[in-house]
Design an enzyme around this catalytic site. Structure first.
Site, PDB file in Angstrom:
ATOM      1  N   ASP A 187      -8.978   3.920  -1.673  1.00 49.03           N
ATOM      2  CA  ASP A 187      -9.861   4.401  -0.607  1.00 49.03           C
ATOM      3  C   ASP A 187     -11.165   4.971  -1.146  1.00 49.03           C
ATOM      4  O   ASP A 187     -11.380   6.186  -1.197  1.00 49.03           O
ATOM      5  CB  ASP A 187      -9.128   5.431   0.243  1.00 49.03           C
ATOM      6  CG  ASP A 187      -7.933   4.787   0.938  1.00 49.03           C
ATOM      7  OD1 ASP A 187      -7.922   3.545   1.064  1.00 49.03           O
ATOM      8  OD2 ASP A 187      -7.004   5.517   1.322  1.00 49.03           O
ATOM      9  N   GLU A 242       2.594   4.919  -4.101  1.00 52.02           N
ATOM     10  CA  GLU A 242       2.511   5.835  -5.275  1.00 52.02           C
ATOM     11  C   GLU A 242       3.793   6.643  -5.465  1.00 52.02           C
ATOM     12  O   GLU A 242       4.056   7.007  -6.607  1.00 52.02           O
ATOM     13  CB  GLU A 242       1.339   6.807  -5.099  1.00 52.02           C
ATOM     14  CG  GLU A 242      -0.026   6.155  -5.129  1.00 52.02           C
ATOM     15  CD  GLU A 242      -0.350   5.346  -3.889  1.00 52.02           C
ATOM     16  OE1 GLU A 242       0.163   5.701  -2.813  1.00 52.02           O
ATOM     17  OE2 GLU A 242      -1.076   4.357  -4.008  1.00 52.02           O
ATOM     18  N   ASP A 254       0.856  -1.185   0.000  1.00 54.99           N
ATOM     19  CA  ASP A 254       0.000   0.000   0.000  1.00 54.99           C
ATOM     20  C   ASP A 254       0.896   1.241   0.000  1.00 54.99           C
ATOM     21  O   ASP A 254       2.110   1.139   0.184  1.00 54.99           O
ATOM     22  CB  ASP A 254      -0.872  -0.070   1.263  1.00 54.99           C
ATOM     23  CG  ASP A 254      -1.893   1.053   1.328  1.00 54.99           C
ATOM     24  OD1 ASP A 254      -2.290   1.554   0.259  1.00 54.99           O
ATOM     25  OD2 ASP A 254      -2.283   1.431   2.453  1.00 54.99           O
TER      26      ASP A 254
HETATM   27  C1  GLC Z   1      -4.512   3.317   3.121  1.00 57.67           C
HETATM   28  C2  GLC Z   1      -5.091   2.130   2.371  1.00 57.67           C
HETATM   29  C3  GLC Z   1      -6.134   1.445   3.234  1.00 57.67           C
HETATM   30  C4  GLC Z   1      -5.481   1.016   4.532  1.00 57.67           C
HETATM   31  C5  GLC Z   1      -4.863   2.221   5.247  1.00 57.67           C
HETATM   32  C6  GLC Z   1      -4.080   1.817   6.478  1.00 57.67           C
HETATM   33  O1  GLC Z   1      -5.477   4.297   3.310  1.00 57.67           O
HETATM   34  O2  GLC Z   1      -5.604   2.508   1.124  1.00 57.67           O
HETATM   35  O3  GLC Z   1      -6.697   0.361   2.557  1.00 57.67           O
HETATM   36  O4  GLC Z   1      -6.399   0.390   5.356  1.00 57.67           O
HETATM   37  O5  GLC Z   1      -3.991   2.904   4.365  1.00 57.67           O
HETATM   38  O6  GLC Z   1      -3.067   0.949   6.187  1.00 57.67           O
END
Ligand code: GLC
Length: 801
Positions: free
Chosen positions: A463, A391, A388
């Site tokens: 998100d 980017e 995650d």
């Molecule tokens: C980001 C991700 C989400 C995750 C959060 C905490 O917002 O997109 O899916 O739960 O980070 O890790």
């Protein structure tokens, strides 16, 4: 340097060899070649830059022999599928099909530049439609819009926001003369304008570097996606467990909460395969650690969960906490593996762990280091990793352009590397799992991506928000991603940001059960969002659709095999089948798609029980009741919460197995084939696939694969001779006829009598707490279906009626 835009000029010199044409232009140069019969490549540049791609799987093929004609005013290269013509005087490009019909032609503006920014302008055609670009918001047809590719953490994006987390600069154009694909292979920031703020052109702009464009031809749209996947790779075959239901939240902890979650799924008999460890599993959000108190014995926990049929997926973000004594930090720092400023100082920004450094995943040496680090998880028997924030995201969201990336040995500023950073992280994560556990197929989930990501990972749409609009947008985004080879994609069911309602959750579970990646997720501090969190009714409905997902696993798994073989996505745009039918692009119907070739999904809102559906050419059957709907027709239909608009396509079939609670559990040995009366205009072919669900042994043909063909003209279903070194786990076949009036049937020449199923249900009756469902008839079954059962013998099986 001029302050006005300048034309790249005309062709001044032509050099030909067997595999390419090199052109000297007044203000630059171009090179034209072809990848295969369907694909031309043209690289236009105003300055030199190394020819290197993270997207293309086999760059050597670009040097294949081609057919070149150098005429006085024009250069033309041809394949059996079409031609690419270049007007020498003005350097204008024209893409034509094999009959010489122009599909996509440069506007007279041609190719122009402003500073380092380079743009090619294409003439817009009347009624031209644009699909694709992967994970993009907005309508299905992107005409009249412009999109930027610049990987961005778009928290709680609106249904129109851009740019998004991923860059897949590939689209399909459809016009009155035919269709074509365009793939821009550039990791620089790029802009696609599909006639936004103008009535003249479609344009493709790169902020810097060459315009490396692949023009793709095909007899149908599917061939275009498949050709794109020959260029950029097909979907890695996932482990079967990752196709089951996955439950996430930000975050489940401590250990007993995870154990409770697992227990609740099993107690309530809601099938599930995967539980997630979001950022709170770590010590101070430090990757390669488990929090000592919250998870004192991760190895035991992971192993107990596995015993109970659950796989664990852990989140692993790129930011490494700056902290003396933390080994990942010290190693990365000492070896010089973090991204740096030009003066050599490590680039430091804030993210979950506080001030952090970021490994340069565009450096092969760093990727190798990361692969070894992944051993920390595989030693705990974790083969599912969620990348995650790649980017990359950091507080302030303004990664400085000047930081340096290795870009596989050709150092560059972050401007060129940003869009590929996330993909290279997912790549080294996947390769790391394989390196440490060579016999297991990895599951990697990534938020950020570049073209070709399907070779390494599944992608989810980040998100999203708990609203109806977002749920429907999610379906459209998956259609766009599917067109771009991202076959393993999904949305957070229930919505991530905000509070979901029970009804929205139920609808979203139903929708997501028919998407490749199926996960419920919600944000920190939101109320519970598990299938049982909204009362009995929503629990029953959710269970029903999750169960249906598991029962359709033979179909879904076979579709993944197809995605792996030729790139066809599971979420299929209606345009693959009916590109010329203007209704499918209409805003009222743009969320509809086919899941595989034989089930149409019509995503619907939760704040109404009515949905307007367009039925394209053919015959359609409500899968719950078998009610038949004639195609080329629009209907407003009622679906209360227990139901969902799913339609079987007449002239096709899909497969079903008995219910299991997780993908590791054995089914009862009977493969059900649901055959629907109708004619799709040709034979319907489906390849049924089985293997050990987890290893790479399918590469040595350790699988069972059988082509099954339905020929409505011959009233015949033919099971071709199976291929591969495995036996089927299905010993029996039950063939169920929908919409047929038949009495006699023969199997390999000998007559067999048909029996009838009095009442067939794809989903169970929901409990009696709601008086509505106390009615004898809940309208969720089909009646009196003829069926026949026979042995799944090794040889050919010919069923005739
Ligand atoms: C980001 C991700 C989400 C995750 C959060 C905490 O917002 O997109 O899916 O739960 O980070 O890790």
């Amino acid at each position: 340097m001029s302050r006005l835009s300048e034309s790249i000029g005309s062709v001044e010199k032509v050099e030909l060899n067997d595999s390419k044409v090199s052109l000297k232009l007044t203000n630059g140069s171009a090179e034209i070649s072809s990848f295969d019969e369907q694909v031309f490549r043209i690289s236009i540049r105003i300055k030199e830059e190394r020819d290197f791609s993270y997207a293309i799987t086999d760059p050597a093929r670009i040097n294949r022999e081609i057919n070149i004609d150098d005429l006085k005013n024009e250069i033309s290269i041809s394949t059996t599928k079409g031609h690419l013509k270049i007007n020498k005087d003005q350097f204008l490009i024209d893409l034509l099909d094999q009959n010489g019909k122009s599909l996509l032609k440069d506007d007279s503006l041609g190719t122009r530049f402003i500073g380092n920014e380079l743009t090619v302008y294409k003439r817009l055609k009347e009624d031209e439609k644009f699909l694709g670009l992967g994970e993009k918001t907005g309508p299905l047809n992107k005409r009249g819009r412009a999109y930027v590719n610049w990987n961005t953490d778009q928290f709680a994006y609106s249904p129109d926001d851009d740019p998004m987390y991923c860059t897949t600069p590939f689209y399909i154009g459809i016009n009155q003369d035919g269709f074509y694909g365009v793939f821009l292979d550039s990791t620089y920031k790029s802009l696609f304008n599909f006639g936004a703020s103008n009535d003249r052109f479609t344009s493709i702009t790169v902020e810097d570097g060459p315009l490396n464009i692949y023009y793709i031809l095909g007899d149908n749209l599917a061939e275009i996606t498949q050709a794109y996947c020959r260029l950029t790779g097909t979907q890695a075959l996932p482990p079967k467990w990752s196709l089951g239901y996955q439950q996430c939240r930000y975050s489940y902890y401590p250990e007993h909460e995870i154990r409770n979650l697992a227990r609740t799924f099993r107690d309530k008999k809601i099938p599930a395969d995967v539980l997630y460890f979001d950022i709170h599993y770590m010590e101070d959000y430090k990757v390669f650690t488990f929090h000592n108190e919250r998870f004192p014995n991760p190895k035991k926990l992971i192993s107990d969960l596995k015993e109970d049929g659950f796989r664990s997926v852990v989140i692993v973000d790129p930011g490494i906490k700056v902290e003396e004594g933390y080994d990942a930090y010290e190693e990365g720092r000492d070896k010089g593996y973090f991204m740096k400023y030009p003066d050599g100082e490590d680039f430091t920004a804030q993210v979950w762990p506080g001030w952090s450094n970021f490994p340069d995943f565009t450096n092969p040496e760093v990727r190798d280091w990361w692969k070894d680090k992944i051993g920390y998880y595989t030693d705990l028997d974790i083969t599912g990793i969620w990348n995650d924030m790649n980017e990359i995201a950091s507080w302030g969201q303004s990664t400085p352009d000047l930081i340096i990336n290795d870009y596989d040995g050709d150092k560059t500023s972050h401007k060129k590397a940003r869009n590929v950073y996330g993909m290279q992280m997912a790549r080294s994560t996947a390769e790391g799992i394989i390196k440490n556990k060579p016999n297991e197929r990895p599951f990697v989930l990534t938020r950020s991506a570049y073209a070709g990501i399907q070779r390494f990972a599944a992608v989810w749409t980040g998100d999203n928000v708990s609203t109806d609009d977002h749920m429907l947008l999610g379906a459209r985004m998956l259609v766009g991603m599917g067109l771009c080879g991202m076959a393993f994609a999904g949305n957070d069911a229930g919505g991530f940001v905000g509070e979901t309602t029970g009804k929205l959750f139920a609808r979203w579970i139903a929708q997501s059960a028919f998407t490749p990646f199926f996960r419920g997720h919600t944000m920190v501090n939101s109320t519970d969002a598990e299938p049982w969190s909204f009362g009995e009714e929503v629990e029953d409905v959710s269970r029903n659709f999750i169960e249906l997902r598991y029962k359709l696993m033979p179909y879904i798994y076979s579709l993944f095999w197809q995605a792996h073989k030729d790139g066809m996505p599971l979420v299929r745009s209606m345009a693959y089948y009916w590109p010329g039918d203007s209704q499918i692009y209409d805003g009222a119907f743009e969320n509809q798609y086919l899941f595989g070739d034989s089930i149409m999904v019509a995503p619907m809102r939760s704040d109404t029980d009515f949905v307007k559906i367009y039925f394209p050419e053919g015959e359609w059957y409500d899968i719950f009741t078998d009610r038949k709907v004639q195609g080329q027709n629009t209907s407003i239909l009622e679906y209360e919460i227990a139901k969902y608009p799913l339609f079987a396509r007449g002239g096709s079939f899909f497969t079903e197995q008995s219910l299991v609670q997780n993908t590791n559990e054995d089914h009862d040995g009977t493969l059900k084939i649901h055959l629907y009366h109708g004619n799709i205009g040709s034979k319907y072919d489906f390849v049924h696939f089985e293997d050990d669900n987890i290893s790479f042994e399918y590469k040595d043909e350790k699988y069972y694969q059988r082509r099954i063909s339905y020929d409505p003209a011959k009233n015949e279903l033919l099971f071709n001779i199976p291929e591969g070194k495995m036996e089927s786990s299905f010993k029996k076949i039950q063939l169920i006829f929908h919409g047929f009036e038949i009495d006699n049937i023969s199997i390999n020449g000998s007559g067999k009598s048909l029996n009838k199923i009095e009442q067939y249900r794809f989903i169970s009756k929901i409990s009696n707490f709601d008086p509505f469902y106390n009615n004898e008839d809940d309208g969720l079954h089909a009646d009196d279906l003829p069926f026949v059962e026979f042995e799944n013998v090794e040889g050919e099986i010919r069923v005739k009626w």
